[in-house]
Design a protein around this motif. Structure first.
Motif, PDB file in Angstrom:
ATOM      1  N   ARG A  76       0.731  -1.268  -0.024  1.00  0.00           N
ATOM      2  CA  ARG A  76      -0.076   0.040   0.014  1.00  0.00           C
ATOM      3  C   ARG A  76       0.870   1.183  -0.094  1.00  0.00           C
ATOM      4  NH1 ARG A  76      -2.589  -2.581   4.313  1.00  0.00           N
ATOM      5  NH2 ARG A  76      -2.005  -0.763   5.686  1.00  0.00           N
TER       6      ARG A  76
ATOM      7  N   TYR B 176      -0.540   4.068  -1.993  1.00  0.00           N
ATOM      8  CA  TYR B 176      -1.790   4.636  -1.210  1.00  0.00           C
ATOM      9  C   TYR B 176      -1.123   5.737  -0.299  1.00  0.00           C
ATOM     10  CZ  TYR B 176      -4.773   5.261   2.538  1.00  0.00           C
ATOM     11  OH  TYR B 176      -5.739   6.017   3.736  1.00  0.00           O
TER      12      TYR B 176
ATOM     13  N   GLU C 231      -6.565  -3.783  -9.618  1.00  0.00           N
ATOM     14  CA  GLU C 231      -6.244  -2.540  -8.316  1.00  0.00           C
ATOM     15  C   GLU C 231      -4.786  -2.160  -8.450  1.00  0.00           C
ATOM     16  OE1 GLU C 231      -7.670  -4.596  -4.607  1.00  0.00           O
ATOM     17  OE2 GLU C 231      -9.620  -3.336  -4.766  1.00  0.00           O
TER      18      GLU C 231
ATOM     19  N   SER D 211     -13.927  -0.702  -4.774  1.00  0.00           N
ATOM     20  CA  SER D 211     -12.339  -1.048  -4.168  1.00  0.00           C
ATOM     21  C   SER D 211     -12.003   0.354  -3.732  1.00  0.00           C
ATOM     22  CB  SER D 211     -11.789  -1.511  -5.527  1.00  0.00           C
ATOM     23  OG  SER D 211     -10.618  -0.746  -5.675  1.00  0.00           O
ATOM     24  N   PRO D 212     -11.088   0.103  -2.822  1.00  0.00           N
ATOM     25  CA  PRO D 212     -10.356   1.266  -2.343  1.00  0.00           C
ATOM     26  C   PRO D 212      -9.875   2.325  -3.167  1.00  0.00           C
ATOM     27  CG  PRO D 212      -9.201  -0.742  -1.402  1.00  0.00           C
ATOM     28  CD  PRO D 212     -10.635  -1.040  -2.021  1.00  0.00           C
ATOM     29  N   ARG D 213      -9.082   1.638  -4.227  1.00  0.00           N
ATOM     30  CA  ARG D 213      -8.618   2.261  -5.522  1.00  0.00           C
ATOM     31  C   ARG D 213      -9.510   3.322  -5.840  1.00  0.00           C
ATOM     32  NH1 ARG D 213      -3.961   1.913  -4.289  1.00  0.00           N
ATOM     33  NH2 ARG D 213      -2.374   0.672  -5.095  1.00  0.00           N
TER      34      ARG D 213
ATOM     35  N   GLU E 101     -10.368   6.260  -3.896  1.00  0.00           N
ATOM     36  CA  GLU E 101      -9.107   6.997  -3.597  1.00  0.00           C
ATOM     37  C   GLU E 101      -8.840   8.003  -4.838  1.00  0.00           C
ATOM     38  OE1 GLU E 101      -6.436   4.285  -2.606  1.00  0.00           O
ATOM     39  OE2 GLU E 101      -7.082   3.987  -0.581  1.00  0.00           O
TER      40      GLU E 101
ATOM     41  N   ILE F 201     -18.230  -1.870   0.563  1.00  0.00           N
ATOM     42  CA  ILE F 201     -16.667  -1.361   0.814  1.00  0.00           C
ATOM     43  C   ILE F 201     -16.151  -2.234   1.868  1.00  0.00           C
ATOM     44  CG2 ILE F 201     -15.639   0.418   1.712  1.00  0.00           C
ATOM     45  CD1 ILE F 201     -17.818   2.278   0.732  1.00  0.00           C
ATOM     46  N   THR F 202     -15.046  -2.849   1.705  1.00  0.00           N
ATOM     47  CA  THR F 202     -14.638  -3.661   2.606  1.00  0.00           C
ATOM     48  C   THR F 202     -14.030  -2.909   3.993  1.00  0.00           C
ATOM     49  OG1 THR F 202     -12.287  -3.639   1.589  1.00  0.00           O
ATOM     50  CG2 THR F 202     -13.762  -5.438   0.973  1.00  0.00           C
TER      51      THR F 202
ATOM     52  N   SER G 246     -11.284  -3.429   5.431  1.00  0.00           N
ATOM     53  CA  SER G 246      -9.783  -3.103   5.436  1.00  0.00           C
ATOM     54  C   SER G 246      -9.603  -1.803   4.684  1.00  0.00           C
ATOM     55  CB  SER G 246      -9.154  -4.143   4.760  1.00  0.00           C
ATOM     56  OG  SER G 246      -9.769  -4.349   3.395  1.00  0.00           O
ATOM     57  N   THR G 247     -10.592  -1.665   4.031  1.00  0.00           N
ATOM     58  CA  THR G 247     -10.466  -0.062   2.998  1.00  0.00           C
ATOM     59  C   THR G 247     -10.641   1.019   4.014  1.00  0.00           C
ATOM     60  OG1 THR G 247     -11.797  -1.265   1.446  1.00  0.00           O
ATOM     61  CG2 THR G 247     -11.559   1.091   1.266  1.00  0.00           C
TER      62      THR G 247
ATOM     63  N   LYS H  31     -12.192   8.686   3.892  1.00  0.00           N
ATOM     64  CA  LYS H  31     -13.196   7.888   3.672  1.00  0.00           C
ATOM     65  C   LYS H  31     -14.701   8.098   4.161  1.00  0.00           C
ATOM     66  CE  LYS H  31     -10.465   5.052   1.451  1.00  0.00           C
ATOM     67  NZ  LYS H  31      -9.364   4.494   2.217  1.00  0.00           N
TER      68      LYS H  31
END
Ligand code: C2E
Ligand code: CA
Ligand code: CA
Length: 689
Positions: free
Chosen positions: A298, A301, A486, A523-525, A528, A554-555, A557-558, A566
């Motif tokens: 990450r 990120y 991702e 997805s977190p991506r 972001e 949304i998971t 872990s995101t 977020k």
């Protein structure tokens, strides 16, 4: 001067000694020639003066006896007097002519040498001195010479060729002595200059040739002997100064070429060099060494959300930890980006190596403060061992890299040892990555649908959209391609495409009069990427009636990173009318505090906890309890059997999703199976035995 250096000078016509010798010789000859000409003029003058003196003396000597002979008309006396004159070397002839013109006496001498061409050539210098004459006066001593009567004339002729011959002899001597003098002068000056100048310069040159400013222990050139001051001393000082600057520049260049500018760790070039020497040492000692390939998890990120400065700070902090806290025998370098390598030369066995790897990972994991936020970095390490896992640098690096990718793909492992079987999977991954770029363009992405039912009445309440990729007739699981999408950021366009497709689907079902919540994974991506909300609004503006039907999963872990951003996005989603579910709930470290702030709709119990039901129920039970307290809906995913279903229903779980209800199927099959039986009713009942 040694014999060899003399030979060298003679052979090398360009040498300073040689050229300097020639010039000194030419100058000496020129000066010699000037001096010679002046000398010769002086000699001519002296010879002429001497001749004149001699001629005067001869006349004076002969005057008195000649006058006596002429006065007494004594021819015999005149003859013997003239004969006496011939004894003088240069006198050629003599005669006495009486006043009445009668020749009283005459003598001539044969020349006793043969004049050379040269003698004749220079004769003009003395030709005018070839005779003298004097009038002989009557011996009347009482009268003055002017009153006395001239009684005869005395003529004496001289052989000036003899003077010319003397002159030639003198210039011969002068010429050769001048040549020898010039030559000797040139020789002596040549030796002096050679010893005093050329040799020290040559020595400086030789010393200079030996210096390699690129080597770390290069030595400055010493002073020339006998030149502790003066120009050559200054020259040596200039050279040394220049060498110093050259060495500094060279060392800087080498440092720049072999160090990573950000972390100052060895870069790829130096790591290659060191791997080369490790391989040589290893061959010699018959010992193994390990190459560890590390990639931060990450990191992209961190860069995207906290900025590049924070990303750089993180890399520098890690580099500093490696530099200061790892044993000196472990060489560490940065290949670029968030990739580091470690060369571990000394380890006793496999277990010891694992210990080292774990030490490195725990160094990475120590939290770092960036922009007031505490980040806990994470990394994956691939391990390749020389010579088993690679015979050369390239192979070893490639295999450590592949092992690292496998460690990354397998989230349970933070490090992996290379295995030959990994090569195939890494090649497949590379192929997938290539094809994924064209998946949307080629219409290869498909929507699969999995139903969700109400736990109480088993009626269809919603569904989850799951992506499938059909590549060359083969269906590829999202578990394979989503992580790649991702990583390559292709998830962003794929995600927006999916939202639009889901909207189309929802519109169709709404047209059929079917209102069910349609969940899709985000997805977190995607979250972001800067333009997530604006693009979403743009899509939704074309499907305004669909918004309230959508649920974004949304998971958990995101949410673990960059929570504030977020939270803002989730707030905006809810403001738009989109429901939000936390997927895979229970696997992260959600705190109650943020769950309250998030204003969510749904918690999805992760299937790993569902599979434990009814043997291990602590976690699913507390999740359901928590959701109740927070006023959230619960969905259990991965429900595969009736026991699970029953337990969940009993506990008050709201919705059930899993193979027990239905596997993910194509849209057509889903419509056929779950919707078409009653397109006009909102809630279809699914009979589950
Ligand atoms: P997920 O969101 O947790 O999706 C649930 C996964 O569990 C699905 O796997 C589904 O087929 C599977 N599943 C459902 N019921 C059962 C069951 O009873 N037993 C078992 N063993 N499995 C069940 P799938 O379709 O392979 O998807 C895997 C993951 O890929 C998803 O996990 C999701 O994280 C991701 N994914 C799928 N589609 C998308 C998408 O459109 N966008 C994003 N970002 N991720 C997606
Ligand atoms: Ca999901
Ligand atoms: Ca899930």
């Amino acid at each position: 001067m040694s014999l060899s250096s003399l030979k060298h000078i003679i052979q090398n016509r360009e040498s300073l000694t040689w050229r300097q010798g020639l010039r000194v010789m030419a100058a000496a000859l020129l000066v010699g020639a000037f001096i010679f000409v002046f000398e010769m003029l002086f000699v001519v003058q002296t010879l002429r003066d001497d001749t004149r003196d001699l001629q005067g003396q001869v006349l004076n000597l002969a005057e008195s006896p000649a006058t006596n002979a002429a006065w007494h008309l004594d021819n015999g006396m005149a003859d013997s007097m003239l004969e006496g004159l011939l004894a003088i070397d240069t006198v050629k002839s003599g005669r006495i002519v009486l006043a009445d013109g009668v020749l009283q006496a005459e003598v001539t001498k044969e020349r006793n040498f043969v004049p050379s061409m040269v003698d004749r050539y220079f004769h003009f210098l003395f030709a005018d001195l070839d005779h003298v004459s004097r009038q002989l006066l009557a011996p009347d001593w009482s009268s003055s010479p002017a009153e006395r009567e001239v009684i005869a004339d005395l003529y004496i002729e001289f052989d000036t060729l003899k003077t010319s011959r003397r002159f030639v002899k003198l210039i011969g001597v002068g010429f050769w002595s001048s040549i020898i003098r010039s030559f000797l002068l040139a020789l002596v000056l040549g030796i002096v200059f050679h010893r005093f100048l050329t040799r020290p310069i040559m020595k400086i040159g030789e010393n200079l040739k030996k210096v390699d400013p690129g080597s770390l222990d290069f030595k400055y050139i010493p002073n020339a002997q006998g030149h502790e001051k003066g120009e050559l001393f200054s020259l040596v000082c200039y050279f040394n100064d220049m060498l110093h600057r050259l060495a500094t520049t060279q060392q800087n260049l080498r440092r720049m070429a072999t160090r990573d500018p950000l972390t100052k760790l060895p870069n790829r070039a130096l790591i290659h060099e060191e791997l080369g020497s490790n391989i040589r040492r290893s061959l010699y000692n018959q010992r193994q060494f390990a190459l560890l390939f590390m990639d931060l998890d990450r990191f992209k990120y961190v860069n995207d959300t906290l900025g590049h400065v924070a990303g750089d700070e993180l890399l520098c902090e890690l580099a500093e930890r490696f530099r200061t806290q790892l044993p000196a025998s472990i060489r560490v370098g940065r290949l670029g980006g968030d990739e580091f390598v470690f060369i571990v030369e000394k380890f006793d066995n496999h277990t010891a190596l694992i210990g080292i790897v774990e030490d490195i990972l725990s160094l990475v994991k120590t939290p770092v403060k960036l922009n007031e936020l505490s980040i806990e970095p994470c990394a994956s390490i691939g391990i390749a061992i020389y010579p088993d896992d690679g015979k050369d640098i390239e192979q070893l690096m490639r295999h450590a890299d592949i092992a690292m990718y496998c460690a990354k793909a397998n989230s349970a492992e933070q490090y992996t040892f290379f295995e030959a079987a990994m090569i195939k999977s890494s090649e497949a991954r590379f192929q997938i990555e290539n094809c994924l770029h064209f998946a949307l363009e080629n219409n290869e992405m498909m929507l699969y649908v999995q139903p969700k039912v109400k736990a109480g009445n088993r009626k269809l309440d919603g569904c989850e959209i799951l992506l499938r990729w059909r590549l060359n007739g083969q269906v590829i699981s999202p578990a394979t391609f989503i992580p790649i999408a991702e990583e390559t950021h292709l998830i962003v366009p794929i995600g927006f495409w999916l939202i639009e497709e889901v909207c189309k689907l929802v519109r169709k079902w709404l047209d059929w009069g079917i209102e069910i919540k349609v969940a899709l994974n985000v997805s977190p991506r995607q979250l972001e990427c800067g333009e997530f909300i604006s693009t979403l609004k743009n899509i939704l503006s074309r499907y305004p009636e669909c918004t309230s039907m959508l649920e974004f999963e949304i998971t958990e872990s995101t949410l673990m990173t960059n929570l504030e951003a977020k939270l803002r996005i989730i707030k905006e989603l809810r403001a738009l009318g989109i429901s939000v579910a936390i997927d895979d709930f229970g696997t992260g470290y959600s705190s109650l505090a943020y769950l309250r702030r998030l204003q969510l709709d749904t918690l999805k119990i992760d299937q790993s906890f569902v599979s434990d039901i009814p043997y291990d129920i602590a976690i699913p039970a507390s999740i359901i309890e928590l959701a109740k307290q927070l006023g959230l809906k619960t969905v259990a995913e991965g429900v595969e059997n009736q026991d699970q279903f029953n337990w969940l229903t009993r506990k008050g779980c709201d919705l059930i999703q899993g193979y027990l209800i239905g596997r993910p199927v194509s849209v057509e099959d889903f419509e056929e199976e779950f919707l078409k039986q009653d397109k006009r009713t909102t809630n279809s009942t699914l009979i589950v035995d």
